[in-house]
Motif scaffolding. Structure first.
Motif, short mmCIF file in Angstrom:
data_model
loop_
_atom_site.label_atom_id
_atom_site.label_comp_id
_atom_site.label_asym_id
_atom_site.label_seq_id
_atom_site.Cartn_x
_atom_site.Cartn_y
_atom_site.Cartn_z
N PRO A 56 -15.78 4.03 -6.38
CA PRO A 56 -14.86 3.31 -7.29
C PRO A 56 -13.53 2.94 -6.66
CG PRO A 56 -14.86 5.64 -7.80
CD PRO A 56 -15.92 5.45 -6.74
N LEU A 57 -13.18 3.56 -5.52
CA LEU A 57 -11.88 3.32 -4.91
C LEU A 57 -12.03 3.31 -3.40
CD1 LEU A 57 -8.74 3.09 -5.20
CD2 LEU A 57 -8.68 5.60 -5.09
N PHE A 58 -11.27 2.43 -2.74
CA PHE A 58 -11.25 2.34 -1.29
C PHE A 58 -9.80 2.29 -0.82
CE2 PHE A 58 -15.26 0.61 -2.65
CZ PHE A 58 -16.18 1.12 -1.74
N LEU A 59 -9.51 3.00 0.26
CA LEU A 59 -8.14 3.05 0.78
C LEU A 59 -8.16 2.96 2.30
CD1 LEU A 59 -6.62 5.95 -1.37
CD2 LEU A 59 -6.23 3.50 -1.66
N ASP A 60 -7.47 1.96 2.84
CA ASP A 60 -7.23 1.95 4.28
C ASP A 60 -5.95 2.73 4.55
OD1 ASP A 60 -5.28 0.27 3.38
OD2 ASP A 60 -6.06 -1.53 4.33
N CYS A 61 -5.41 2.65 5.76
CA CYS A 61 -4.29 3.52 6.12
C CYS A 61 -3.05 3.26 5.27
CB CYS A 61 -3.97 3.36 7.61
SG CYS A 61 -3.37 1.72 8.09
N CYS A 62 -2.65 1.99 5.14
CA CYS A 62 -1.46 1.69 4.35
C CYS A 62 -1.74 1.78 2.86
CB CYS A 62 -0.92 0.30 4.70
SG CYS A 62 -2.09 -1.04 4.43
N GLY A 63 -3.00 1.56 2.47
CA GLY A 63 -3.36 1.72 1.06
C GLY A 63 -3.20 3.15 0.60
N LEU A 64 -3.48 4.11 1.49
CA LEU A 64 -3.28 5.52 1.15
C LEU A 64 -1.81 5.81 0.88
CD1 LEU A 64 -4.10 8.52 1.00
CD2 LEU A 64 -3.86 8.60 3.49
N VAL A 65 -0.93 5.37 1.78
CA VAL A 65 0.51 5.60 1.60
C VAL A 65 1.00 4.93 0.32
CG1 VAL A 65 2.79 5.19 2.59
CG2 VAL A 65 0.89 5.84 4.07
N ARG A 66 0.51 3.72 0.06
CA ARG A 66 0.95 2.99 -1.13
C ARG A 66 0.51 3.71 -2.40
NH1 ARG A 66 -2.10 -1.14 -0.61
NH2 ARG A 66 -0.85 -1.97 1.10
N ARG A 67 -0.72 4.20 -2.43
CA ARG A 67 -1.22 4.91 -3.61
C ARG A 67 -0.43 6.19 -3.87
NH1 ARG A 67 -5.11 3.56 -7.65
NH2 ARG A 67 -6.11 1.64 -6.92
N VAL A 68 -0.11 6.90 -2.81
CA VAL A 68 0.68 8.13 -2.96
C VAL A 68 2.05 7.80 -3.54
CG1 VAL A 68 1.76 10.04 -1.74
CG2 VAL A 68 -0.56 9.34 -1.14
N ALA A 69 2.69 6.76 -2.99
CA ALA A 69 4.01 6.37 -3.48
C ALA A 69 3.95 5.88 -4.93
CB ALA A 69 4.60 5.29 -2.58
N TRP A 70 2.89 5.16 -5.28
CA TRP A 70 2.75 4.71 -6.67
C TRP A 70 2.58 5.90 -7.62
CZ3 TRP A 70 -1.06 -0.07 -6.34
CH2 TRP A 70 -0.36 -1.14 -5.76
N ALA A 71 1.82 6.90 -7.19
CA ALA A 71 1.61 8.07 -8.04
C ALA A 71 2.91 8.84 -8.27
CB ALA A 71 0.57 8.99 -7.41
N LEU A 72 3.86 8.72 -7.34
CA LEU A 72 5.13 9.45 -7.44
C LEU A 72 6.31 8.52 -7.71
CD1 LEU A 72 4.71 11.90 -4.41
CD2 LEU A 72 4.22 12.34 -6.82
N GLN A 73 6.06 7.36 -8.29
CA GLN A 73 7.15 6.41 -8.46
C GLN A 73 8.22 6.92 -9.42
OE1 GLN A 73 5.79 2.69 -10.09
NE2 GLN A 73 4.36 3.64 -11.50
N ARG A 74 7.87 7.79 -10.37
CA ARG A 74 8.89 8.36 -11.25
C ARG A 74 9.80 9.31 -10.48
NH1 ARG A 74 6.59 10.79 -16.68
NH2 ARG A 74 8.84 11.13 -16.89
N GLN A 75 9.21 10.11 -9.59
CA GLN A 75 10.02 11.03 -8.79
C GLN A 75 10.83 10.29 -7.73
OE1 GLN A 75 6.86 11.41 -9.60
NE2 GLN A 75 6.59 13.41 -10.52
N LEU A 76 10.26 9.22 -7.17
CA LEU A 76 10.95 8.48 -6.12
C LEU A 76 12.00 7.53 -6.69
CD1 LEU A 76 7.93 7.59 -3.79
CD2 LEU A 76 9.64 9.38 -3.44
N GLY A 77 11.75 7.00 -7.88
CA GLY A 77 12.70 6.09 -8.49
C GLY A 77 12.47 4.64 -8.16
N PHE A 78 11.34 4.29 -7.55
CA PHE A 78 11.02 2.90 -7.25
C PHE A 78 9.50 2.77 -7.12
CE2 PHE A 78 11.37 4.98 -3.15
CZ PHE A 78 10.28 4.50 -2.46
N ARG A 79 9.02 1.53 -7.14
CA ARG A 79 7.60 1.25 -6.93
C ARG A 79 7.46 0.54 -5.60
NH1 ARG A 79 2.83 1.04 -9.74
NH2 ARG A 79 1.32 -0.57 -9.14
#
Length: 309
Positions: A114-137
């Motif tokens: 159901p999901l595929f992640l290349d190298c930058c896709g992994l970093v992006r998904r992690v950042a999206w999951a933590l966008q409330r803690q990071l304060g940006f998307r």
């Protein structure tokens, strides 16, 4: 009759409470009572002493900031580990019965994941999951865009902290391969581990996200030129601004900006966009922003595509 002692008392009260000179003793005492009432009302407005504003030492604020960074870093690594096992890309697997190295080793038909992640896709998904803690998307750009948003670099892997990113610049072996900005070809999340060099990344096209004992490896598709060790402290502080924003604007917005500047010829409008100054030095290079932008380019049928790798 006013005695010398009463005169001294009156003068003292006048100076401390802003009363005009030579008041009567009654006036000075009334002013004193009024100032006490004002202070009492101010204390009552703030409530109990524990709710009153306190001035924190600078060292306490710095310590609190470091503690917060450490918590978000731990979440960053934990979230990245949660994606271990996600395949690299669907296009590398047969939809009917795939016998590639990844499908054979895992016993799964990775095409139907159901999901595929290349190298930058992994970093992006992690950042999206933590966008409330990071304060940006985090934007949709590839590893080159992510590298451009992290200005804080360190000299060696020994200076990295868990959650920091390691970027790889290189040149592709296959002629005609699409070149990325800054020659960035790969990115992984540093976790340290027992070896002190462990990373989490999506490194193999026919496999999936996994943890590696070391960030050092030889790619079969590109020659590694250098590894770039980047701290994510700016992300942890809520800052995510690319150093070269002109590289990451959609073509439509660029064209509108050129037209607003008075350019009438579409070819002339794109002439300054195609040639970008200062990416690899002070000289000029034929960098096609429309082609290499991570927002992709419009193909036949009007569908915009994004190629991360």
């Amino acid at each position: 009759m006013r005695t010398p002692a009463s005169v001294i008392v009156e003068q003292t009260l006048c100076k401390s409470h802003g009363v005009k000179e030579d008041p009567t003793l009654q006036e000075a005492f009334a002013s004193f009572l009024e100032s006490r009432k004002k202070k009492s009302r101010a204390r009552a407005a703030w409530g109990p002493s524990e709710t009153r504003p306190q001035t924190r030492p600078a060292s306490t604020s710095i310590l609190a900031q470091e503690e917060r960074r450490a918590r978000v870093r731990a979440l960053f690594v934990e979230t990245a580990r949660g994606f271990i096992g996600v395949p690299y890309a669907r296009k590398y697997h047969d939809p009917h019965y795939c016998t590639c190295e990844g499908c054979s080793a895992s016993g799964r038909q990775l095409y139907h994941s159901p999901l595929f992640l290349d190298c930058c896709g992994l970093v992006r998904r992690v950042a999206w999951a933590l966008q409330r803690q990071l304060g940006f998307r985090l934007g949709p750009g590839n590893q080159a865009y992510q590298y451009d948003t992290l200005p804080k670099r360190v000299e060696s892997v020994a200076q990295l902290k868990p959650g920091d990113l390691i970027f790889y610049s290189g040149t592709y072996y296959e002629p005609g391969s699409r070149r990325h900005a800054f020659d960035m070809t790969h990115v992984e999340v540093f976790v340290g581990g027992p070896s002190g060099e462990a990373t989490i990344g999506s490194r193999e096209r026919f496999k999936w996200v996994m943890q590696y004992d070391s960030y050092r490896f030889e790619s079969q598709r590109w020659k590694i030129l250098a590894c770039h060790f980047c701290s994510i402290d700016t992300w942890l502080d809520g800052l995510c601004h690319p150093k070269h924003p002109e590289l990451w604007q959609p073509r439509r917005r660029m064209k509108q900006q050129q037209q607003q500047q008075g350019s009438t010829s579409s070819e002339g409008a794109w002439a300054t966009v195609r040639v970008t100054r200062g990416i690899h030095g002070t000289g000029r290079n034929t960098w096609d922003t429309g082609k290499h932008s991570t927002f992709g380019r419009v193909r036949d049928g009007g569908k915009k595509t994004v190629e991360d790798e």
